[in-house]
Enzyme design. Structure first.
Site, short mmCIF file in Angstrom:
data_model
loop_
_atom_site.label_atom_id
_atom_site.label_comp_id
_atom_site.label_asym_id
_atom_site.label_seq_id
_atom_site.Cartn_x
_atom_site.Cartn_y
_atom_site.Cartn_z
CG ASN A 1 -0.23 -0.22 2.51
OD1 ASN A 1 0.40 -1.25 2.70
ND2 ASN A 1 -0.29 0.74 3.42
CB CYS B 1 4.29 5.10 11.37
SG CYS B 1 5.99 4.59 11.15
#
Ligand code: PLP
Length: 383
Positions: free
Chosen positions: A145, A327
């Protein structure tokens, strides 16, 4: 203009139209024993069968879940037992796999993480060294992704099953299903996860394919729906949206792939043109998506730039791209890019541009021009 299609997509209009009919005719609880309930149940079972076919499976189970995150949790937490010896996942996994693996490690399981190569794929040498005979469970994603890197799942499964024929191999296919060819039986995987909202279905719906021989325990308890593996009243509209979006995507797989590849290539050539024009030659960028990646996701970094600022500048112009340098939406840094050996400068300046079939060539030209204008403005202000 929306270029964050790896995060979510708009529901297909055809699917929205059908919702109205389904809501009139099939709003019943699929667990009810009267006619309406039974017809809802019948529909769900026929979609379950269609879902198996869409994934290339002739037999096996499909469990519809409340998201791909839940399907990944079910695959991992539902499989591990006291006697599970070792679990292997990659450093490139989505947080729904990576953080579940970390949780299992905290609970005392032996969990190891496979490194990524500089191309964003699994480092095969590292995989080979960690794929020992005592590994009972592996989870490796199909398409990243973050970068669009495509792992050769069939090769990884073959290698793992050669070492331990009883191994259970799970694959997160969220960014692959409906975009590139998926054939779970050809891959030899034991479990495969998909999500509806990445392919123009509804948010909050996922599915887990489970090969017939694999025994899982539920992680959600209740009324015993989904063969006892996922209690909770079935989300009929959501399940329809996943299966129908899958059918539409797979019927047009090659056309969409070619079109999106052209979008990506045009974006990159317009970007270069904009850099050449207007004295923007001081703008330097790096790509972290190699040639055989999925064209749907492009990871790009601008030298000496803070991507978040660029993202906000674009957002002010109603152009939405993804932020690669996070993140999660709150935590800075990027585990995946860091593991690929990408420098802090490039991570700081990283954006994720992700396309879909609804984007136009005109839109990608505008994106390229506006993006270079923003980077140029950023550099001018930073001087
Ligand atoms: N796995 C991958 C590779 C993803 O990209 C995502 C979503 O970003 C997920 C899992 C989680 O999907 P969902 O939003 O359906 O929980």
């Amino acid at each position: 203009m929306f270029f964050d299609n790896a995060s979510t997509t708009k529901i297909d209009e055809k699917i929205i139209d059908k919702f109205k009919t389904l809501n009139e005719e099939n709003f019943y609880n699929a667990g009810a024993l009267y006619k309406g309930g039974m017809s809802s149940k019948y529909l769900i079972e026929s979609w379950r069968n269609d879902m198996l076919n869409l994934l290339g499976a002739s037999i096996g189970k499909i469990v519809f879940t409340g998201s791909a995150t839940e399907a990944n949790n079910l695959a991992m937490l539902g499989f591990v037992k006291k006697n599970t010896r070792k679990i292997l996942v990659s450093m490139g996994e989505h947080p729904s796999v990576y953080n579940t693996a970390k949780e299992l490690k905290d609970r005392g399981f032996n969990v190891d993480f496979v490194k990524l190569g500089s191309d964003g794929k699994i480092d095969f040498e590292d995989f080979k060294s960690k794929m020992t005979e005592d590994v009972d469970f592996v989870s490796i994603m199909h398409v990243s992704n973050e970068t669009g890197a495509i792992n050769n799942i069939k090769n990884l499964v073959d290698y793992a099953k050669n070492i331990n024929p009883k191994i259970v191999f799970h694959c997160d296919g969220v960014q692959a299903f409906g975009k590139i060819k998926v054939d779970v039986e050809d891959f030899g995987v034991d479990m495969y996860t998909v999500s509806a909202h990445k392919i123009h279905g509804m948010k909050g719906v996922g599915a887990l394919y489970i090969r017939s021989e694999i025994a899982l325990k539920p992680i959600i308890f209740g009324g015993g729906q989904e063969s006892g593996l996922r209690s909770g009243t079935e989300n009929l509209l959501g399940i329809y949206s996943l299966v129908e979006a899958g059918k539409i995507a797979i019927d047009n797989l090659q056309n969409n792939y070619d079109y999106v590849s052209e979008l990506k290539n045009n974006f990159l050539s317009e970007l270069d043109k904009s850099i050449q024009l207007n004295d923007n030659k001081n703008i330097k960028y790096y790509l972290h998506s190699c040639k055989d990646n999925s064209p749907y996701v492009l990871s790009i970094s601008f030298d000496k730039c803070r991507a978040e600022t660029i993202l906000n500048m674009l957002s002010d112009k109603n152009i939405f791209v993804g932020n690669g340098s996070a993140c999660s939406s709150k935590k800075r840094g990027n585990r995946v890019l860091e593991n690929m050996g990408i420098s802090a400068n490039e991570i700081e300046g990283n954006l994720r541009v992700s396309f879909c079939k609804n984007n136009t060539m005109q839109e990608v030209s505008i994106l390229a021009k506006e993006l270079i204008d923003c980077v140029s403005e950023y550099i001018r202000r930073a001087r």
